[in-house]
Enzyme design. Structure first.
Site: not given
Ligand code: GLU
Length: 448
Positions: A14, A219-222
């Site tokens: 990622f 964060s990663k999910r945003d």
């Protein structure tokens, strides 16, 4: 002394846009001063690291146009970047780490403890001089004051991040460490290690974080956190580069659209802003639309064909002049290339399908009556060009005493299956008389 910087990502599969921005700032600085950029993959966590995870990073950097300057020739003949230099991989440098640890042990600057190796951390606080944040002095916590030493090689033999990061920066001759502010708290440890190896630490420049619009940490999910989103959603790399550069750096004259050449000329570490930057998707979209608008027609055309292919639309079935004319009507109308399939797909399909609800609204008895009259009026035109079509439609609207939209709307729906899209007159000209009449006739016969 020549300036040497590095981007040192851990391959997590990622590439966070914060990481992409760090890479970009390192690259801009290297290019601005005529220095070297090194790419180093920090892959000591063997359980998590895969070539696929590394490729995500390489691909993202290439897409942004961030190139690096040195490294071993890639040996993987089947790899996607065959023949390139670098990157360096920490997993291939275990011997360097082993020798350095031995040297520390020999000089009693490290010691073995329960199978691990611990570094003797100086007892007094270490001041971090930082180009962006200023001088950072962190008092030791009680626990650290009692026992500031830390593990540099785990009992399973794995050297830890702090150690390998410093050894590499030292051996690779890094002069400036430009990285995310999340590493600021690690820096006293790194400075102590540099000193233990008898070397002056590099210059540090810790970049403030990228926050969500609401101020929370991204964060990663945003939404928008992963660089791959922009590749997939049809953004242009120039716009993403421009936008990321303005997240934490400012040319100080309020200009926002800045070609990368100009950013390189003007970029300096001292202008990196001290406060955290807030990510603004709407602004990035606006910027992307600006770049798409300003793009030269050939490049626009090329990226469109690519985006259409990705959307499952094969433009090869159509004459080149037709494809170009069709795409011309879309230039300046899109925010991203990913919208193109939905926006322009009607040009490249044999049969339009109508959404039942939209058709029920557009093809009422009255709508169809108008469409029929419009077809007759178009049929009498000497030339099927935008200019003639426009004059003809407006003339008919006048005769019927209706607004132009009352004719435009059913005609657009009939020919494109949509309620929005390129200029109606231009798209009709591109489709041509035959296709337009065929589609209008099918619309006239529509019965739910
Ligand atoms: N591998 C570290 C990271 O991805 C790099 C830290 C550094 O740039 O020194 O956060």
């Amino acid at each position: 002394m020549s300036i040497r910087v590095r981007f040192a990502p851990s391959p997590t599969g990622f590439l966070h846009i914060g990481g992409a921005r760090t890479a970009l700032f390192n690259w801009l600085y290297a290019r601005h001063v005529g220095g070297h950029l090194i790419l180093r993959i920090e892959d000591t966590d063997t359980a998590r690291n895969t070539q696929a995870a590394v490729d995500v990073i390489l691909h993202g950097l290439r897409w942004l146009g961030v190139n690096w300057d040195e490294g071993p020739l890639t040996s993987d003949a089947t790899g996607p970047y065959k023949g390139d230099r670098g990157p360096y991989y920490q997993s291939q440098r275990q011997e360097n780490y082993r020798l350095r640890v031995e040297a520390l042990l020999a000089r009693d600057m490290a010691y073995e403890h329960e199978g691990a190796v611990r570094f003797r951390m100086p007892r007094e606080p270490i001041v971090v001089p930082d180009l962006i944040v200023g001088e950072v002095r962190r008092e030791l916590t009680d626990r650290e004051a009692r026992d500031p030493d830390f593990v540099i090689v785990r009992s399973d033999g794995q050297p830890v991040f702090h150690l390998v990061n410093v050894i590499d920066d030292l051996e690779m001759g890094i002069t400036h460490v430009i990285r995310g502010e999340d590493h600021l708290s690690n820096t006293p440890k790194h400075i102590a290690l540099f000193r233990a190896f008898g070397v002056a630490p590099p210059v540090y420049a810790h970049i403030p974080l990228i926050l969500n619009p609401d101020g929370s940490k991204m964060s990663k999910r945003d939404q928008g956190a992963s660089l791959s989103t922009y590749l997939e959603e049809g953004y242009t790399p120039e716009a993403v580069v421009n936008y990321l550069c303005l997240l934490g750096w400012s040319p100080k004259d309020n200009r926002e659209i800045l070609p990368v050449r100009e950013i390189i000329d003007r970029f300096d570490l001292s202008q990196i802003l001290r406060h955290n930057a807030r990510f603004d998707m709407a602004k990035l979209q606006w910027m992307n639309a600006e770049y798409m608008r300003a793009m030269n027609p050939d490049r626009f055309y090329e990226l469109c064909v690519h985006a259409l292919a990705k959307a499952g639309i094969d433009t090869n079935r159509f004459p080149l002049s037709y494809v170009k004319a069709a795409l011309d009507t879309c230039h300046g109308k899109l925010k991203t290339f990913a919208e193109l399939g939905g926006y322009a797909g009607f040009y490249f399909t044999d049969e339009i399908s109508w959404d039942t609800e939209a058709a029920a609204k557009g093809f009422t008895a009255e709508g169809r009556d108008r469409l029929r009259r419009l077809r007759n009026a178009f049929g009498a035109l000497p030339e099927f060009t935008a200019l003639h079509l426009e004059a003809c439609l407006k003339n008919l609207a006048g005769q019927l005493g209706v607004k132009v939209g009352a004719l435009v709307h059913p005609a657009r729906l009939a020919c494109t299956g949509k309620t929005v899209g390129p200029s109606l007159y231009h798209l009709l000209e591109v489709l041509g008389r035959d296709k337009v009449f065929e589609r209008v006739d099918r619309a006239l016969a529509w019965n739910g």
